[in-house]
Design an enzyme around this catalytic site. Structure first.
Site, PDB file in Angstrom:
ATOM      1  N   SER A  74       0.795  -1.233   0.000  1.00 36.65           N
ATOM      2  CA  SER A  74       0.000   0.000   0.000  1.00 36.65           C
ATOM      3  C   SER A  74       0.819   1.270   0.000  1.00 36.65           C
ATOM      4  CB  SER A  74      -0.943   0.014   1.195  1.00 36.65           C
ATOM      5  OG  SER A  74      -2.003  -0.849   0.923  1.00 36.65           O
ATOM      6  N   TYR A 103      -4.071  -2.289  -9.897  1.00 35.65           N
ATOM      7  CA  TYR A 103      -3.910  -2.195  -8.433  1.00 35.65           C
ATOM      8  C   TYR A 103      -2.975  -3.294  -7.892  1.00 35.65           C
ATOM      9  CZ  TYR A 103      -5.041  -2.334  -3.498  1.00 35.65           C
ATOM     10  OH  TYR A 103      -4.930  -2.362  -2.131  1.00 35.65           O
ATOM     11  N   TYR A 139      -4.455   3.476   8.039  1.00 39.16           N
ATOM     12  CA  TYR A 139      -5.814   2.938   8.214  1.00 39.16           C
ATOM     13  C   TYR A 139      -6.364   3.354   9.571  1.00 39.16           C
ATOM     14  CZ  TYR A 139      -3.969   0.176   4.377  1.00 39.16           C
ATOM     15  OH  TYR A 139      -3.390  -0.220   3.217  1.00 39.16           O
ATOM     16  N   LYS A 184       0.406   3.482  -2.893  1.00 36.22           N
ATOM     17  CA  LYS A 184      -0.742   4.389  -3.026  1.00 36.22           C
ATOM     18  C   LYS A 184      -0.321   5.859  -2.953  1.00 36.22           C
ATOM     19  CE  LYS A 184      -3.744   0.842  -0.961  1.00 36.22           C
ATOM     20  NZ  LYS A 184      -4.443   0.426   0.286  1.00 36.22           N
ATOM     21  N   VAL A 202       1.108  -3.876   3.810  1.00 38.00           N
ATOM     22  CA  VAL A 202       1.060  -5.188   4.474  1.00 38.00           C
ATOM     23  C   VAL A 202       2.300  -6.034   4.204  1.00 38.00           C
ATOM     24  CG1 VAL A 202      -1.426  -5.543   4.813  1.00 38.00           C
ATOM     25  CG2 VAL A 202      -0.375  -6.222   2.666  1.00 38.00           C
TER      26      VAL A 202
HETATM   27  N1  GLU Z   1      -2.338  -5.303  -1.739  1.00 33.86           N
HETATM   28  C1  GLU Z   1      -2.863  -5.186  -0.392  1.00 33.86           C
HETATM   29  C2  GLU Z   1      -4.346  -5.350  -0.433  1.00 33.86           C
HETATM   30  O1  GLU Z   1      -4.946  -4.804  -1.299  1.00 33.86           O
HETATM   31  C3  GLU Z   1      -2.521  -3.842   0.139  1.00 33.86           C
HETATM   32  C4  GLU Z   1      -2.926  -3.651   1.564  1.00 33.86           C
HETATM   33  C5  GLU Z   1      -1.862  -2.972   2.371  1.00 33.86           C
HETATM   34  O2  GLU Z   1      -0.716  -2.961   2.013  1.00 33.86           O
HETATM   35  O3  GLU Z   1      -2.207  -2.432   3.432  1.00 33.86           O
HETATM   36  O4  GLU Z   1      -4.940  -6.011   0.353  1.00 33.86           O
END
Ligand code: GLU
Length: 308
Positions: free
Chosen positions: A64, A191, A242, A67, A260
């Site tokens: 993530s 994505y 988050y 992003k 993650v």
């Molecule tokens: N590719 C992971 C997902 O979409 C990203 C989530 C993350 O890194 O927090 O679940």
């Protein structure tokens, strides 16, 4: 304050008995295969000094953290029009929550929760087939880090695509509200590939533009305006972790974005860009030891944006 290299080395040494803490994300099988006791820390200051510890040269899945980079591209292409597609408020919900999305009629709270990042991937597809959109993201990350060797880990992308039921649900849900323009498979393809970019200490270099008012001070590349850099940092501070964003601000006090894969990019405005990696995650899905390492770093350097 001791010199930065000593601080970085001390953090690594003091945390070493705890390496392996936290849980690996088993919903992406390829990420659950990573050795849990890895730990890398890279600090690049705006004047170009580099301080490394542990596995700083090992590449990890940025997940993530990508992003931040896709948001930067989308702002460059579409400007403030992107705020019709995603909000700018912290979600207070898990990274892959669907509940809020129903209440808010398919407009994700912010660009850093999964639904929001999927909406941004849709924007990056405008006028491109998925392969080109993915290529554009990779080229941008290479340009930011000034490193051509950065690649996408195809195994990780396939692994996530094979089990990405939640993200498929989010994308389909948004599509049902007419909030996605492109086919769901294309949007998810972009994505999953952006999340599978693998980076090492290169990540700290890639974040440098956010620490230095939008221009990478090492390459002179003007990536975004100072105002835009400030605003991206603000979103990282309020939404980058988050439903753990408040706690991260409380303990660390720096704009940051977690993934993650166990990585965190943190920005000390005017000072440095920091990448930390430790694969075990805490209860809200952020790197357990990575968060603690950044708390130690912010405390010892006085870099918190809320005051030394
Ligand atoms: N590719 C992971 C997902 O979409 C990203 C989530 C993350 O890194 O927090 O679940």
């Amino acid at each position: 304050m001791p010199d930065l290299q000593t601080i970085v080395a001390d953090i690594h040494r003091e945390l070493s008995p705890r390496f392996g803490e936290g849980r690996l994300p088993d919903y992406i099988p390829q990420l659950a295969r990573v050795a849990p006791d890895r730990f890398g820390l890279a600090v690049v200051t705006v004047d170009g000094a580099v301080h490394l510890a542990g596995d700083a040269d090992a590449a990890f899945s940025i997940q993530s953290i990508s992003k931040v980079f896709t948001l930067t591209i989308a702002l460059g292409k579409h400007g403030d029009a992107i705020w019709k597609r995603v909000g700018r408020e912290p979600s207070g919900s898990a990274f892959n929550s669907i509940v809020q999305l129903e209440r808010e009629e398919g407009i994700p709270r912010n660009p850093f929760i999964n639904a929001g990042a999927i909406a941004i991937s849709d924007l990056l597809l405008a006028g491109h087939p998925p392969k080109e959109a993915i290529g554009e993201i990779l080229r941008f990350v290479r340009y930011l880090a000034d490193e051509e060797e950065i690649v996408i880990d195809g195994e990780v992308a396939r692994s996530e695509a094979a089990t990405g039921y939640r993200n498929a649900a989010l994308a389909n849900f948004m599509r049902s509200f007419d909030r996605l323009i492109h086919p769901v498979e294309h949007v998810l393809g972009v994505y999953f590939h952006q999340c599978a970019i693998a980076m090492s200490r290169q990540l700290a270099r890639a974040g440098l533009y956010l620490a230095a008012g939008g221009t990478n001070p090492l390459t002179g590349h003007r990536v975004v305006s100072p105002q835009r850099a400030r605003r991206i940092n603000a979103l990282m501070l309020t939404c980058g972790h988050y439903d753990g964003s408040g706690d991260f601000a409380y303990h660390v006090g720096l704009p940051g974005k977690s993934g993650v894969g166990g990585g965190i990019l943190a920005i000390a405005p005017g000072k440095a860009s920091i990448a930390v990696w430790s694969p075990g995650l805490n209860d809200v899905g952020n790197s357990a030891l990575g968060t603690i390492a950044l708390e130690m770093l912010a405390a010892r350097t006085g870099w918190s944006v809320f005051g030394a």
